[in-house]
Scaffold this active site. Structure first.
Site, PDB file in Angstrom:
ATOM      1  N   CYS A  14      17.594  13.584  -6.354  1.00 53.71           N
ATOM      2  CA  CYS A  14      18.715  12.336  -6.778  1.00 53.71           C
ATOM      3  C   CYS A  14      19.333  11.708  -5.866  1.00 53.71           C
ATOM      4  CB  CYS A  14      20.152  12.478  -7.548  1.00 53.71           C
ATOM      5  SG  CYS A  14      20.855  14.393  -6.502  1.00 53.71           S
ATOM      6  N   HIS A  63      12.591  22.874   7.247  1.00 51.60           N
ATOM      7  CA  HIS A  63      13.327  22.099   5.821  1.00 51.60           C
ATOM      8  C   HIS A  63      13.146  22.012   4.362  1.00 51.60           C
ATOM      9  CE1 HIS A  63      14.515  18.130   5.331  1.00 51.60           C
ATOM     10  NE2 HIS A  63      13.999  18.231   4.425  1.00 51.60           N
TER      11      HIS A  63
END
Length: 169
Positions: A14, A63
């Protein structure tokens, strides 16, 4: 993406779109990915590349693991991100864009994300962005039942926002 890099995964959530890929030359990788996003968006590549960030090697692995665990989300421990990581891997695999190192990386990222959710309390009180927005609207405006609410968006996130609003009544 396969027109720009041989092997890659596009993770789109999103609030982010990330590209994970294996490249022989990393010195021109941001420029290459910038051209890819430029073609998709119609914006000049130099505009796109000014907003890119990149990680390589161990930093890229760290990450991705943080993303899969929900540590690098708008909502800490957000539960939908792990499914999005798995879905991104599966789409790339079905289309033949994964090499063994990316397959292994994403397999481990999903496993790390699952362990984080099962063995810690990170997702115990996790909310989706939609539920956090509804909760904030309730705190700000009080009872939303009589309100006329307009959701502007397209796709699954807008649908989830509407579902969350309807379920909150």
């Amino acid at each position: 993406l396969h027109n720009y890099v041989n092997n890659g995964v596009i993770l789109s959530t999103c609030n982010r779109t990330e590209v994970y890929c294996v490249a022989e030359r990393t010195d021109t990788l941001e420029e290459t990915i910038g051209r890819f996003f430029s073609r998709l968006s119609g914006l000049p590549a130099f505009v796109i590349t000014s907003y890119l960030y990149s990680y390589q090697g161990e930093a890229a692995v760290r990450h991705l693991f943080r993303v899969a665990c929900g540590l690098d989300s708008m909502i800490l421990g957000e539960d939908q991100i792990l499914g999005q990581v798995r879905g991104a891997r599966d789409r790339s695999d079905v289309n033949g864009y994964l090499d063994p190192s990316l397959t292994n990386l994403f397999h481990h990222a999903v496993r790390v994300g699952r362990v984080a959710r099962n063995d810690t309390e990170i997702s115990q009180n996790a909310a989706s962005v939609s539920s956090a927005a509804v909760a904030m609207a309730r705190r700000t405006y009080g009872n939303l039942d009589p309100a006329a609410i307009l959701v502007v968006g397209a796709g699954r996130m807008a649908n989830r926002a509407v579902e969350t609003l309807l379920d909150s009544n």
